[in-house]
Design an enzyme around this catalytic site. Sequence first.
Site, mmCIF file in Angstrom:
data_model
loop_
_atom_site.group_PDB
_atom_site.id
_atom_site.type_symbol
_atom_site.label_atom_id
_atom_site.label_comp_id
_atom_site.label_asym_id
_atom_site.label_seq_id
_atom_site.Cartn_x
_atom_site.Cartn_y
_atom_site.Cartn_z
ATOM 1 N N HIS A 1 0.917 -1.191 -0.273
ATOM 2 C CA HIS A 1 0.366 -0.305 0.124
ATOM 3 C C HIS A 1 0.826 1.344 -0.156
ATOM 4 C CE1 HIS A 1 -2.898 2.941 1.072
ATOM 5 N NE2 HIS A 1 -3.743 2.009 0.845
ATOM 6 N N GLU B 1 -7.413 -4.559 0.046
ATOM 7 C CA GLU B 1 -7.987 -4.946 -1.690
ATOM 8 C C GLU B 1 -8.541 -6.465 -1.995
ATOM 9 O OE1 GLU B 1 -5.173 -3.276 -4.034
ATOM 10 O OE2 GLU B 1 -5.609 -1.197 -4.083
#
Length: 376
Positions: free
Chosen positions: A255, A313
């Site tokens: 991320h 995700e």
Amino acid sequence: MGGSSGSSFVAGLEGVVAAETRISGVDGDAGALTLAGYPVEEISGRASFEEMVYLLWHDELPNTEELAAFRGALAGRRGLPAATLELLRAAGARNVPQMDALRMAAGTLGLDAPDDPALDLVARLPVIVATYHRLLNGQEPVVPDPDLGHAANYLYMLDGERPGEDSVRALETYLNTVSDHGMNASTFAARVIVATRSDLVSAIVGAIGALKGPLHGGAPGPALDVVFEIGEAGNAEPVLREKLRRGERLMGFGHRIYRVRDPRADVLAEAAEKLFATDGDRDLYALALEVEKTALRLLEEHRPGRNLQTNVEFYTALLLHGLGLPTDLFTPTFAIGRVAGWTAHCLEQRSEDRLIRPQSEYVGATDRTWLPAQER
């Protein structure tokens, strides 16, 4: 050449603080997300989505009477203008992608001159998404049930069946978890628009446009696609090794902000575990866990010190799939949760009433002289 004295260019505004906000705080180094004072782990799995919206708007949780009134207000706003439904039918006839249809339909929500556009936007976005999904699949829309809550209504409008409590809780946890996340691209876009004293509908349409871009909202589907591609646990290591050898990114890992594990991944991992314990494909869930474990081990081996961990995700894909949602609904469903934060930021920015106007640095040519067309 530069703008104002003392200014300096920062690509992508990386590290630039553009606002002070009470809505959410992201600490990438510590792997922490705070939603209006509550750690995401503390509130997302407990609050209803209506409570989360109220919290982000008012900076406090509602009491019993306030919550009942807020739920009633949302229920009373779910009907779509006739022109919105007509637009969705036209979009469906042309097989317009889900996010494009959501963007176009959201722009029509000012047609009936709402006195509370923030409430209208939160109430109606799931109706738009569910209605369009059914139209794309040759089905007529399902009318919202006033007796169902926000998350339950969304699931009900998708397939016409009242969802079970476990499914509703899983979806509410997801919507709460993604309801806000600092100054991300779509939230910044919404704040910039409303800072001009433009209307909330325009700001949310702009936010949806930003979310539509694959660098912001497009990764949950591919994260699940990798699990399906692997198929069985024994294939996890060779498939993932080959992807890393080719320099591919492993979707669902790493991320831009978090330098440790994304705290939202932990919340959704727990929610997925509860959901798949009572519903869904247990074999798929077990495979996903094996893929995650293998991916983390190989990422540390191939990119030591980068600390690439599971992000939101990966478990978004698993959880929404477990709820029966196809991948083309993943990003629109994210928008249904994030509109809580978008509207909260718009209300906050409006109260500040200050135009957002950064500088730019000119790097083009100078001192050019005009020549008539015949002399160029």
